[in-house]
Design an enzyme around this catalytic site. Structure first.
Site, PDB file in Angstrom:
ATOM      1  N   GLN A 175      -7.577  -4.634   9.762  1.00 18.02           N
ATOM      2  CA  GLN A 175      -6.455  -4.278  10.628  1.00 18.02           C
ATOM      3  C   GLN A 175      -6.791  -3.116  11.556  1.00 18.02           C
ATOM      4  OE1 GLN A 175      -2.272  -4.663   9.126  1.00 18.02           O
ATOM      5  NE2 GLN A 175      -3.286  -4.722   7.152  1.00 18.02           N
ATOM      6  N   ASP A 194      -3.332   7.545   4.761  1.00 20.57           N
ATOM      7  CA  ASP A 194      -2.894   6.175   5.049  1.00 20.57           C
ATOM      8  C   ASP A 194      -3.611   5.652   6.297  1.00 20.57           C
ATOM      9  OD1 ASP A 194      -1.472   3.895   4.784  1.00 20.57           O
ATOM     10  OD2 ASP A 194       0.397   4.674   5.621  1.00 20.57           O
ATOM     11  N   GLU A 195      -3.753   4.358   6.415  1.00 14.92           N
ATOM     12  CA  GLU A 195      -4.358   3.736   7.614  1.00 14.92           C
ATOM     13  C   GLU A 195      -5.703   4.361   7.975  1.00 14.92           C
ATOM     14  OE1 GLU A 195      -2.924   1.106   8.805  1.00 14.92           O
ATOM     15  OE2 GLU A 195      -0.762   1.384   9.059  1.00 14.92           O
ATOM     16  N   LYS A 204       0.812  -1.220   0.000  1.00 17.17           N
ATOM     17  CA  LYS A 204       0.000   0.000   0.000  1.00 17.17           C
ATOM     18  C   LYS A 204       0.845   1.269   0.000  1.00 17.17           C
ATOM     19  CE  LYS A 204      -0.706   0.047   4.989  1.00 17.17           C
ATOM     20  NZ  LYS A 204       0.048   1.208   5.416  1.00 17.17           N
ATOM     21  N   THR A 205       1.952   1.251   0.722  1.00 18.93           N
ATOM     22  CA  THR A 205       2.800   2.444   0.738  1.00 18.93           C
ATOM     23  C   THR A 205       3.330   2.706  -0.663  1.00 18.93           C
ATOM     24  OG1 THR A 205       3.460   1.818   2.965  1.00 18.93           O
ATOM     25  CG2 THR A 205       4.725   3.562   1.922  1.00 18.93           C
ATOM     26  N   ARG A 211       2.288 -10.616  10.254  1.00 20.75           N
ATOM     27  CA  ARG A 211       3.631 -10.021  10.344  1.00 20.75           C
ATOM     28  C   ARG A 211       4.677 -11.016   9.865  1.00 20.75           C
ATOM     29  NH1 ARG A 211       2.158  -5.794   9.455  1.00 20.75           N
ATOM     30  NH2 ARG A 211       0.182  -6.851   9.236  1.00 20.75           N
TER      31      ARG A 211
END
Length: 721
Positions: free
Chosen positions: A250, A219-220, A35-36, A603
């Site tokens: 998330q 973002d997020e 995504k980044t 993770r």
DNA sequence: ATCCCAGAACTTTTT
DNA sequence: GTTCTGGGAT
């Protein structure tokens, strides 16, 4: 960079997002789906294809780390400076607007930021003044309440208080706000709310920003709270090019005000297109399948299923430890093996639900001489000695700052006691003056005894003196001057022991931090000191004096979000621990715990271990937890159980094993307590703790699988009480 | 002003 | 069980 290069190496969905026409867009991006990368490439695309000016870019993140990374990657991608773009955290950007328009916001030019510790002290002070019982109304809870209201955009006057309790809270909120306003102080939630209000009340200002920021990227997004959503919506106006990136699966910050439903709301309010990023570049297919299966147990998901074209990988190993010591031992053992296979320690991570769990793990790592690094905990700029020094500087730059005044007036002690202080407070309250000016007034009116008056005068002169002297000094010299002339350095140098030494070192490190600090060129600060003070509150100093050595990474599941490690351990995956006790009692919390579990699992890149302990010493009591329900939700073909769970049987009357039982167990095996190393074969219901009269011992037991029985190496560490 | 002890707390965390 | 804090005693 050539335009086509911007799309090279992206998958179809990523490309679709990067090259989308100017429109509102939701990128529903799963864990590890790049995504980044999409955000960064989108910014570059806007500039190179849509001819967007860097000045039109407004990119918002939650953490400084994420903002920093985004800026760096943008600069790398566009091969130029990202200056002119606004890339920062919600608080950082809102703060920037407030600085630029402090007058409209009714804030003094040198307004300061309160961290949560300052906030609580401030409230504690008010509670005393208002005669409210702190036992019944802990400052912490009230701070929580006030922040929650601000997060929802509510001022004291907006709250309908139906019962006496809420009325009290409302009264304190109100008094707190007045005190902050008088002192020129804003807390974290206030930064956002105040900025929102200014923009809303100043149409000219708002139009300016709306016209400037044609391209908003967030973002997020699943972590945004009410006021953040409204703030974004305000700045966006009817712009039709807002790209939000998020993952409803998330969302793990509901407990501090995040509104997962903001994502859906965005789709409606902004009539946005949705693009899904589901291809995962991080984990093995096994881990993804397990994580997918787990998260499907949640309802009201927006729907997303991660996949990979990579390896199947190893199954997820589940280890049922006898107790927390065995759990730690197991984990350390596996890390050791991994290290011996030629891997780096820093590629492994131990994740846990709460910080208290780290201790046993630390001890086990220490025993093996393995380096580790724990994330979280006390931050650099929050340390006592650092805050002392900063509060002097705050007072130098803003005499109204009551929070700073309270902290340093008698630090180091200079003979200003409670009586003098309450005199000053009374005067301040009566005259609605900041403490500093109240102190001045009291001296002029000669309401103090000779000795107290001298002490207060000396203090006032000290602060005035610092300001007079630091005019032409560099920031670091200013800090050094303040730390030395206030007697802070001398005070901490006199403090004995390891603690005192560390504090002196930290003060020196603070001077060093001043040297490193670069004043942002495009932000409006009246002085470098002003800029530095804001920096210390908004950026808590993560990374200050941090060593980068090869070490096992240890952190809570929450702080692991956004990170990845080849080898991951999730410890303490037990009912009551994870999901936590209270999440099982309050409705709606369980799904968030499951998302947290999902975050933890995703993770892991190559190998994931999940451990749980049958017995665990918790708050001084032995607890017997069953394995977490989340383990049952994992598909059988993705997991392997390393040790089949045994039923731990506690004696009926007590939750602890009795001494006689312990002795019997050892005697049965033919060994005596006190013998340094014992070898024994244990069956089900192995007794792990021994407590005798007069001497207390903790029996540490190491277990290895040997067929259907366990070969046990145990030694007792006897400690005289 | 300093020290010591009893009592309370005890998810998760950024800003 | 441990750690921190606030209040009381010295």
């Amino acid at each position: 960079m050539d335009v086509s290069e911007l799309l090279d190496g992206l998958n179809d969905n990523q490309r679709e997002a990067v090259a989308a026409p100017l429109q509102n867009m939701l990128v529903l991006a799963g864990a590890g789906s790049g995504k980044t990368r999409v955000l960064v490439h989108r910014i570059a695309w806007l500039m190179q294809v849509e001819n967007a000016s860097p000045y039109s870019v407004f990119a918002v993140t939650f953490t400084n780390k994420a903002a920093k990374e985004m800026r760096a990657r943008v600069e790398q991608t566009i091969e130029g400076s990202a200056g002119g773009m606004w890339i920062g955290t919600f608080h950082g950007l809102a703060h920037r607007i407030l600085r630029a328009h402090h007058r409209e916001a009714k804030l003094p030019e040198s307004f300061q930021i309160l961290d949560s510790d300052d906030q609580q002290r401030m409230i504690r002070r008010l509670l005393k003044a208002m005669n409210i019982d702190e036992k019944k109304w802990p400052a912490k809870h009230i701070a929580w309440y006030i922040s929650a209201k601000k997060d929802e955009g509510l001022r004291p006057g907006d709250i309908q208080a139906y019962d006496v309790n809420e009325q009290l809270l409302q009264r304190v909120y109100s008094a707190y706000q007045e005190a902050c306003d008088r002192a020129g102080l804003v807390d974290f939630a206030e930064i956002l709310l105040r900025c929102y209000e200014v923009l809303q009340q100043q149409p000219t200002l708002l139009r300016h920003y709306q016209q400037r920021f044609a391209h908003i990227l967030v973002d997020e997004f699943q972590d945004t709270n009410t006021i953040q959503y409204r703030w974004l919506a305000l700045i966006a106006g009817d712009t039709n090019s807002m790209m939000i990136v998020g993952d409803d699966d998330q969302s793990i910050y509901g407990w501090r005000g995040a509104r997962i439903e903001n994502i859906k709301r965005f789709l409606d309010d902004f009539d946005a297109e949705t693009i899904r990023l589901e291809q995962n570049y991080r984990s093995t297919a096994t881990i993804l399948k397990a994580a997918n299966t787990l998260i499907e147990n949640n309802s009201e998901r927006m729907g997303k299923s991660l996949w990979t074209d990579g390896n199947q990988g190893e199954p997820i190993s589940i280890y049922a430890a006898f107790n927390e010591l065995d759990e730690a031992r197991f984990i350390v053992g596996k890390i050791k093996t991994w290290l011996q296979a030629g891997n780096a320690l820093s590629d492994s991570a131990i994740l846990y639900r709460n910080n208290a769990q780290s201790r046993v793990l630390e001890e086990a790592l220490l025993q093996e001489g393995m380096k580790y690094r724990i994330y979280g905990g006390m931050r650099f700029f929050e340390r006592q000695e650092i805050k002392d020094a900063l509060c002097y500087l705050r007072l130098v730059s803003n005499r109204q700052d009551d929070a700073a005044f309270e902290r340093v007036i008698n630090t180091p002690t200079r003979g200003i006691g409670d009586k003098t202080l309450s005199h000053i407070r009374d005067c301040a309250r009566a005259e609605s003056l900041p403490l500093w000016y109240a102190a001045k007034a009291i001296i002029e009116q000669q309401h103090l005894s000779g000795r107290a008056a001298t002490a207060v005068t000396r203090f006032l002169e000290l602060v005035d003196g610092i300001e007079a002297r630091i005019g032409d000094l560099t920031l670091a010299e200013q800090a050094k001057y303040a730390i030395e002339n206030t007697g802070l350095m001398a005070m901490y140098q006199a403090e004995k022991g390891e603690k005192g030494r560390a504090r002196v070192e930290n003060l020196e490190e603070l001077i060093n931090a001043c040297e490193q600090y670069e004043l942002p060129v495009d932000e409006e600060f009246s002085s470098p000191l002003q800029g530095f003070l804001a920096y210390t509150s908004l950026e808590s100093g993560e990374g200050q004096a941090e060593e980068h050595e090869d070490a096992v990474q240890m952190m809570t599941l929450h702080s692991a979000k956004g990170l990845e490690f080849p080898l991951v351990f999730m410890a303490g995956v037990e009912e009551g621990m994870f999901p936590s006790q209270q999440s099982q009692e309050e409705s709606g919390r369980l799904e968030e715990e499951r998302r947290l579990c999902y975050v933890g699992m995703t993770r892991a890149m190559d190998k994931l271990y999940i451990t749980h302990a049958e017995a665990r010493r918790l708050y001084g009591q032995e607890k017997y937890h069953s394995p977490s329900r989340f383990l049952r939700e994992l598909p059988d073909d993705c997991i392997e159980e390393i040790r089949v769970r045994t039923k731990v049987t506690a004696p009926q009357q007590s939750s602890r094993f009795s001494p006689s039982l312990t002795q019997a167990a050892f005697a049965d095996s033919g060994f005596n307590l006190g013998q340094r190393v014992l070898h024994a074969k244990f069956g089900e219901g192995t007794v792990l703790n021994y407590e005798g009269a007069g001497a207390q011992s903790r029996v540490q037991v190491n277990f290895d699988d040997v067929g259907s029985k366990w070969l046990v190496t145990a030694y007792a560490r006897l400690q005289a009480l």
